[in-house]
Design a protein around this motif. Sequence first.
Motif, PDB file in Angstrom:
ATOM      1  N   MET A   1     -10.290  -7.944  -4.504  1.00 49.50           N
ATOM      2  CA  MET A   1      -9.354  -6.721  -5.279  1.00 49.50           C
ATOM      3  C   MET A   1      -9.854  -5.538  -4.880  1.00 49.50           C
ATOM      4  O   MET A   1     -10.779  -5.744  -6.301  1.00 49.50           O
ATOM      5  N   MET A   2     -10.612  -4.740  -4.404  1.00 51.36           N
ATOM      6  CA  MET A   2     -10.851  -3.442  -4.211  1.00 51.36           C
ATOM      7  C   MET A   2      -9.977  -2.296  -4.123  1.00 51.36           C
ATOM      8  O   MET A   2      -9.556  -2.477  -2.364  1.00 51.36           O
TER       9      MET A   2
ATOM     10  N   ALA B   1       0.179  -4.469  -4.882  1.00 50.28           N
ATOM     11  CA  ALA B   1       1.281  -5.910  -5.506  1.00 50.28           C
ATOM     12  C   ALA B   1       0.734  -7.222  -4.043  1.00 50.28           C
ATOM     13  O   ALA B   1       0.170  -8.206  -5.595  1.00 50.28           O
ATOM     14  N   ASN B   2       0.806  -7.077  -3.312  1.00 48.54           N
ATOM     15  CA  ASN B   2      -0.126  -8.178  -2.484  1.00 48.54           C
ATOM     16  C   ASN B   2      -1.056  -8.487  -2.679  1.00 48.54           C
ATOM     17  O   ASN B   2      -1.507 -10.062  -2.555  1.00 48.54           O
ATOM     18  N   ALA B   3      -2.294  -7.712  -2.971  1.00 46.64           N
ATOM     19  CA  ALA B   3      -3.274  -8.112  -3.020  1.00 46.64           C
ATOM     20  C   ALA B   3      -3.813  -8.310  -3.935  1.00 46.64           C
ATOM     21  O   ALA B   3      -4.551  -9.390  -4.553  1.00 46.64           O
ATOM     22  N   ARG B   4      -3.357  -8.597  -5.560  1.00 49.22           N
ATOM     23  CA  ARG B   4      -3.200  -8.659  -6.434  1.00 49.22           C
ATOM     24  C   ARG B   4      -3.123 -10.353  -6.794  1.00 49.22           C
ATOM     25  O   ARG B   4      -3.158 -11.093  -7.211  1.00 49.22           O
ATOM     26  N   SER B   5      -1.597 -10.335  -5.927  1.00 50.13           N
ATOM     27  CA  SER B   5      -1.041 -11.852  -5.895  1.00 50.13           C
ATOM     28  C   SER B   5      -2.457 -12.802  -5.969  1.00 50.13           C
ATOM     29  O   SER B   5      -2.766 -13.728  -5.714  1.00 50.13           O
TER      30      SER B   5
ATOM     31  N   ILE C   1     -12.226 -10.426   0.594  1.00 46.09           N
ATOM     32  CA  ILE C   1     -11.652  -8.867  -0.100  1.00 46.09           C
ATOM     33  C   ILE C   1     -11.212  -7.621   0.097  1.00 46.09           C
ATOM     34  O   ILE C   1     -11.350  -7.524   1.091  1.00 46.09           O
ATOM     35  N   LEU C   2     -10.611  -7.999  -0.149  1.00 45.88           N
ATOM     36  CA  LEU C   2      -9.171  -6.696   0.273  1.00 45.88           C
ATOM     37  C   LEU C   2      -9.007  -5.663  -0.107  1.00 45.88           C
ATOM     38  O   LEU C   2      -9.256  -5.478  -0.945  1.00 45.88           O
ATOM     39  N   ILE C   3      -8.761  -4.517   0.136  1.00 52.95           N
ATOM     40  CA  ILE C   3      -8.804  -3.228   0.719  1.00 52.95           C
ATOM     41  C   ILE C   3      -7.550  -2.416   0.512  1.00 52.95           C
ATOM     42  O   ILE C   3      -7.364  -2.195   1.393  1.00 52.95           O
ATOM     43  N   PRO C   4      -6.789  -2.941   0.091  1.00 55.76           N
ATOM     44  CA  PRO C   4      -4.700  -2.509   0.183  1.00 55.76           C
ATOM     45  C   PRO C   4      -4.882  -1.388   0.291  1.00 55.76           C
ATOM     46  O   PRO C   4      -5.927   0.030  -0.425  1.00 55.76           O
ATOM     47  N   SER C   5      -4.283  -0.289   1.197  1.00 49.77           N
ATOM     48  CA  SER C   5      -4.102   0.842   1.996  1.00 49.77           C
ATOM     49  C   SER C   5      -3.255   1.644   0.598  1.00 49.77           C
ATOM     50  O   SER C   5      -2.174   0.770   0.037  1.00 49.77           O
ATOM     51  N   PRO C   6      -3.361   2.680   0.544  1.00 51.29           N
ATOM     52  CA  PRO C   6      -2.647   3.413  -0.702  1.00 51.29           C
ATOM     53  C   PRO C   6      -1.351   4.306  -0.304  1.00 51.29           C
ATOM     54  O   PRO C   6      -0.839   4.870  -1.034  1.00 51.29           O
ATOM     55  N   ASN C   7      -1.421   4.191   1.938  1.00 44.50           N
ATOM     56  CA  ASN C   7      -0.589   5.259   2.250  1.00 44.50           C
ATOM     57  C   ASN C   7       0.530   4.342   2.231  1.00 44.50           C
ATOM     58  O   ASN C   7       0.561   4.887   3.417  1.00 44.50           O
ATOM     59  N   VAL C   8       0.878   3.494   2.103  1.00 42.46           N
ATOM     60  CA  VAL C   8       2.602   2.718   2.065  1.00 42.46           C
ATOM     61  C   VAL C   8       3.556   2.576   0.865  1.00 42.46           C
ATOM     62  O   VAL C   8       3.504   2.627  -0.396  1.00 42.46           O
TER      63      VAL C   8
ATOM     64  N   GLN D   1     -12.117   2.826  -5.643  1.00 39.60           N
ATOM     65  CA  GLN D   1     -13.817   1.612  -6.105  1.00 39.60           C
ATOM     66  C   GLN D   1     -14.107   1.817  -5.115  1.00 39.60           C
ATOM     67  O   GLN D   1     -15.562   1.391  -5.109  1.00 39.60           O
ATOM     68  N   LEU D   2     -13.730   2.227  -3.379  1.00 40.15           N
ATOM     69  CA  LEU D   2     -14.396   1.613  -2.733  1.00 40.15           C
ATOM     70  C   LEU D   2     -15.819   2.567  -2.354  1.00 40.15           C
ATOM     71  O   LEU D   2     -15.920   3.441  -2.209  1.00 40.15           O
ATOM     72  N   THR D   3     -17.305   1.871  -2.099  1.00 42.93           N
ATOM     73  CA  THR D   3     -18.408   2.509  -1.867  1.00 42.93           C
ATOM     74  C   THR D   3     -19.202   1.696  -0.983  1.00 42.93           C
ATOM     75  O   THR D   3     -18.734   0.532  -1.465  1.00 42.93           O
ATOM     76  N   ALA D   4     -20.116   1.708  -0.531  1.00 41.08           N
ATOM     77  CA  ALA D   4     -21.167   1.233   0.823  1.00 41.08           C
ATOM     78  C   ALA D   4     -21.576   0.210  -0.665  1.00 41.08           C
ATOM     79  O   ALA D   4     -21.875  -1.228  -0.300  1.00 41.08           O
TER      80      ALA D   4
END
Length: 368
Positions: free
Chosen positions: A314-315, A301-305, A287-294, A319-322
Motif C-alpha cells: 500500500m502507498m 482500510a480496504n488496502a491495509r487488509s 500496489i494499492l494507492i487508496p483514494s483519500p476522497n471517499v 507518499q506517492l512519487t514517480a
Amino acid sequence: MRVVLSGGGTGGHIYPALAIARECEKHYPSSAFLYIGTERGLESKLVREEGIPFESIEITGFRRKLSVENVKTVLRFLKGVSRAKQLLRDFKPDVVIGTGGYVCGPVVYAAAKLGIPTIIHEQNVIPGLTNKFLSRYVNTVAVSFEQSKPYFAKAKHVLFTGNPRATAVVEANRERGFASLGLPQDSPIVLVVGGSGGAKAINNTMVQMVPMLKRLPNVHFVYVTGQHYYEHTRKEVLKSSDGVRNHLHVLPYISNMPEVLAATTLAISRAGASSLAELTALGIPSILIPSPNVTNNHQEANARSLEQAGAAVMMTEKQLTAELLFGQIEQLLKNDGHRQTMRDRSRALGQPEAAMRVVSEIERLAGK
C-alpha cells in the motif's frame, strides 16, 4: 425466484448486484429481476445493458453538515419510500437486496416495512452510512470482509460472503486478455488503472514515470487513464515517451477488465471494493494507492487488509512519487519469489463462491 436489486452511483455497488443476479439465474433459470436505481447513477446505463428491467426513483445523499439540502433529502427519501412500496407491491419479490449507495435506503427500508425478506451487502471494510442505517431493519447483512462484522453489532444476522464480483471474474480468459491488448501470450504486463473514472494523482505520477520505463524494456505497461483524462494525459505522455512507445500502451478505458487482469503480472490500482474482489479472485499481486476522497477513508482500510495479509503493497497519495512507485514496481518484478508469495496470498483472500453464498441466503430467506 423473484428478486429486486438496488445499488447505485458507482460500479463498486452495481457489479456485485449484477453478479448476484447472474448466479441466481444459474440455479433458477426462470428467475425474474427488477433493478431500482437512479437515472443519474451509472446503474441506469449498466443495468439496461445487461437486459434487466430498470425503474428509477429520485434520491440524494445526506451532507455531513447542517444544510437546507438535507431537509430536501429527507423529503426525497419519504417520496422514494412511497414509490418503492408501489413498485414492490406490483412486482411481488421473494427477496429485496441492496448493494450500497443512497438509492438503497428507500428501497430496502420500504421492503422491510412491507415484510419482504431483505439483504444488504457491504463491500468495504468500513460500511457506508446507508448500510449502517439499513442494518437495523434488514434480515441479513452480508459482508465482504470479516473485519466489517463489529460495525453491525445491532443487526439481526451478519454473514460473511465475500464480494459477489469475485464470482463473476474468477474464470476470466487470460488468452483473450493478451489478444485484446495485441500482446504475445505470457508477456510481462504491469496494469496501471485509477478506477473507472481515472485518478488525477496516479495519472500525474505516471506521466513523470514514463522516462523510467526504459529500465524495464521487456515489460509492457498498460496504462488506463480514464475517459475524462485521456486526451490531456496522452499528450503529456508522448512528450517523454521516446524509446518506450513499443511497450507503453495508453488507453482511456478497458471494457474487458477481468480478462486483462487475468493476463496481468502486477497491478497498480485504487482500493475500491470491486477492484480488490477482482484482484484477489484472480490472485494478482498489487500496489494499492487508496483514494483519500471517499467516505470514512474506507479505501485505505480496504488496502491495509490486503497489505497485512501479504497480498499487496500500500502507498498513500501523500507518499506517492514517480521514483517511489517505479522503485516498488522494479523491486517486485525482479523478485519472482516475493511476487509468487503475494500471488498465493492474494488468491487465498479471494472468494469465488461469494455470489453462491448470497444466493444460498436468498433461498433461506425466501423459503425456497
